[in-house]
Design a protein around this motif. Structure first.
Motif, mmCIF file in Angstrom:
data_model
loop_
_atom_site.group_PDB
_atom_site.id
_atom_site.type_symbol
_atom_site.label_atom_id
_atom_site.label_comp_id
_atom_site.label_asym_id
_atom_site.label_seq_id
_atom_site.Cartn_x
_atom_site.Cartn_y
_atom_site.Cartn_z
ATOM 1 N N ALA A 137 29.191 41.929 26.119
ATOM 2 C CA ALA A 137 29.174 41.337 27.457
ATOM 3 C C ALA A 137 28.424 42.210 28.458
ATOM 4 O O ALA A 137 28.609 43.423 28.505
ATOM 5 N N ALA A 138 27.566 41.558 29.234
ATOM 6 C CA ALA A 138 26.861 42.258 30.309
ATOM 7 C C ALA A 138 27.671 42.081 31.594
ATOM 8 O O ALA A 138 28.158 40.983 31.872
ATOM 9 N N PRO A 139 27.864 43.140 32.372
ATOM 10 C CA PRO A 139 28.642 43.004 33.610
ATOM 11 C C PRO A 139 27.995 41.993 34.552
ATOM 12 O O PRO A 139 26.779 41.993 34.745
ATOM 13 N N ARG A 140 28.809 41.111 35.092
ATOM 14 C CA ARG A 140 28.298 40.167 36.084
ATOM 15 C C ARG A 140 28.000 40.946 37.361
ATOM 16 O O ARG A 140 28.681 41.932 37.681
ATOM 17 N N GLY A 141 26.996 40.520 38.073
ATOM 18 C CA GLY A 141 26.578 41.232 39.269
ATOM 19 C C GLY A 141 27.677 41.325 40.320
ATOM 20 O O GLY A 141 28.467 40.392 40.509
ATOM 21 N N ASN A 187 33.978 43.094 38.734
ATOM 22 C CA ASN A 187 34.473 42.851 37.379
ATOM 23 C C ASN A 187 35.628 43.797 37.064
ATOM 24 O O ASN A 187 35.603 44.966 37.448
ATOM 25 N N SER A 188 36.622 43.283 36.358
ATOM 26 C CA SER A 188 37.759 44.098 35.930
ATOM 27 C C SER A 188 37.891 44.006 34.409
ATOM 28 O O SER A 188 37.666 42.942 33.834
ATOM 29 N N PRO A 189 38.249 45.125 33.756
ATOM 30 C CA PRO A 189 38.373 45.110 32.294
ATOM 31 C C PRO A 189 39.500 44.192 31.840
ATOM 32 O O PRO A 189 40.526 44.062 32.493
ATOM 33 N N SER A 190 39.274 43.560 30.697
ATOM 34 C CA SER A 190 40.252 42.628 30.163
ATOM 35 C C SER A 190 40.048 42.519 28.646
ATOM 36 O O SER A 190 39.188 43.185 28.077
ATOM 37 N N PHE A 191 40.845 41.677 28.013
ATOM 38 C CA PHE A 191 40.705 41.410 26.580
ATOM 39 C C PHE A 191 40.717 39.904 26.338
ATOM 40 O O PHE A 191 41.411 39.167 27.045
ATOM 41 N N SER A 192 39.936 39.493 25.351
ATOM 42 C CA SER A 192 39.848 38.077 25.002
ATOM 43 C C SER A 192 40.109 37.878 23.521
ATOM 44 O O SER A 192 39.927 38.796 22.715
ATOM 45 N N LEU A 193 40.514 36.657 23.171
ATOM 46 C CA LEU A 193 40.629 36.271 21.773
ATOM 47 C C LEU A 193 39.350 35.532 21.395
ATOM 48 O O LEU A 193 38.951 34.585 22.070
ATOM 49 N N GLU A 227 38.823 41.060 21.485
ATOM 50 C CA GLU A 227 37.600 41.725 21.932
ATOM 51 C C GLU A 227 37.732 42.207 23.369
ATOM 52 O O GLU A 227 38.426 41.583 24.187
ATOM 53 N N GLU A 228 37.075 43.328 23.659
ATOM 54 C CA GLU A 228 37.018 43.805 25.044
ATOM 55 C C GLU A 228 36.208 42.821 25.877
ATOM 56 O O GLU A 228 35.204 42.279 25.411
ATOM 57 N N ASP A 229 36.633 42.600 27.092
ATOM 58 C CA ASP A 229 35.984 41.606 27.942
ATOM 59 C C ASP A 229 36.090 42.039 29.400
ATOM 60 O O ASP A 229 36.640 43.105 29.702
ATOM 61 N N MET A 230 35.578 41.211 30.285
ATOM 62 C CA MET A 230 35.689 41.451 31.715
ATOM 63 C C MET A 230 36.026 40.149 32.413
ATOM 64 O O MET A 230 35.586 39.080 31.990
ATOM 65 N N ILE A 231 36.808 40.227 33.466
ATOM 66 C CA ILE A 231 37.128 39.057 34.266
ATOM 67 C C ILE A 231 36.678 39.305 35.704
ATOM 68 O O ILE A 231 36.528 40.444 36.135
ATOM 69 N N ARG A 232 36.463 38.224 36.415
ATOM 70 C CA ARG A 232 36.024 38.326 37.802
ATOM 71 C C ARG A 232 37.241 38.557 38.703
ATOM 72 O O ARG A 232 38.285 37.913 38.531
ATOM 73 N N SER A 233 37.115 39.468 39.642
ATOM 74 C CA SER A 233 38.192 39.709 40.592
ATOM 75 C C SER A 233 37.620 39.803 42.000
ATOM 76 O O SER A 233 36.455 40.185 42.190
ATOM 77 N N GLN A 286 20.975 35.193 39.205
ATOM 78 C CA GLN A 286 20.894 36.597 39.592
ATOM 79 C C GLN A 286 22.142 37.382 39.172
ATOM 80 O O GLN A 286 22.066 38.573 38.861
ATOM 81 N N LEU A 287 23.293 36.729 39.159
ATOM 82 C CA LEU A 287 24.554 37.412 38.865
ATOM 83 C C LEU A 287 24.827 37.530 37.368
ATOM 84 O O LEU A 287 25.489 38.462 36.927
ATOM 85 N N HIS A 288 24.322 36.587 36.598
ATOM 86 C CA HIS A 288 24.599 36.581 35.163
ATOM 87 C C HIS A 288 23.767 37.641 34.454
ATOM 88 O O HIS A 288 22.545 37.651 34.527
ATOM 89 N N GLY A 289 24.430 38.553 33.761
ATOM 90 C CA GLY A 289 23.716 39.602 33.039
ATOM 91 C C GLY A 289 23.151 39.103 31.716
ATOM 92 O O GLY A 289 23.458 37.998 31.269
#
Length: 206
Positions: free
Chosen positions: A43-47, A60-66, A140-146, A194-197
């Motif tokens: 995953a690329a960090p969102r802008g 972006n905040s660290p998270s986990f996904s299935l 999997e390691e992931d990121m969520i928007r905050s 622009q925001l999508h990595g």
């Protein structure tokens, strides 16, 4: 004596080579075929979005996904159903919902596609404990928007969500994967390009 020893070594090596190629060849070939390939997206960090004063208003905040890798699911339909049923119980969603997510992920069968994001700690632990019992699924390691300022700017900032099947058909999303996060409203949507990595990829053999 030295010549005899050299000849003996050559005979032993030749015999071993013959065994590997002729006797064990079919077994080794099957074992090679049984190795599973998984293409994991990195995953690329969102802008990050700042206000006019340089204050962060979206991050972006660290998270986990299935995630599911369809190619690594059991080949038997009965066993596949058992695994899907098990996963549905672990993440507390319906079996049809998990089956639908797996079907969507079949568009890229060797790609680990997220089917549930922002796992809570208890669910994450339960999934990891059941790892050997749910082949094809992984945490999997992931990121969520905050949004640090809370709902104050929600109408302006908008929000993100999983890309829909209809959006995937649009040309601007041609490089996106199923269930990938995209801007759904507000600035998140307007400035999606622009925001999508740019996602990275890692191919691994297991």
């Amino acid at each position: 004596p030295l010549l005899c020893i050299c000849c003996l070594v050559l005979v032993v090596l030749a015999g071993r080579l013959w065994q590997l190629q002729i006797i064990d060849g079919a077994t080794n070939l099957q074992a090679s075929k049984d190795n599973s390939l998984t293409l994991k997206t990195i995953a690329a960090p969102r802008g990050i979005i700042y206000d006019t004063k340089g204050q962060i208003i979206a991050r972006n905040s660290p998270s986990f996904s299935l995630a599911v890798t369809p190619a690594n699911l059991p080949k038997s339909q009965t066993e596949k159903y058992r695994v899907i049923k098990k996963v549905a119980q672990l993440i507390n969603v319906s079996e049809p919902e998990v089956a639908k997510a797996v079907a969507q992920a079949n568009a890229n069968p060797i790609v680990a596609t997220a089917i549930k994001t922002n796992l809570d700690r208890d669910t994450e632990i339960a999934l990891l404990a059941a790892k050997s019992d749910i082949p094809g699924f992984s945490v999997e390691e992931d990121m969520i928007r905050s949004y640090p300022l809370g709902p104050a700017f929600s109408q302006v900032l908008g929000y993100t969500g999983s890309i829909s099947p209809d959006e995937l058909k649009q040309s601007q999303f041609s490089n996106y994967y199923p269930r990938e996060s995209v801007g759904k409203a507000g600035l998140e949507q307007v400035y999606e390009a622009q925001l999508h990595g740019q996602l990275g990829q890692r191919l691994s053999q297991v």
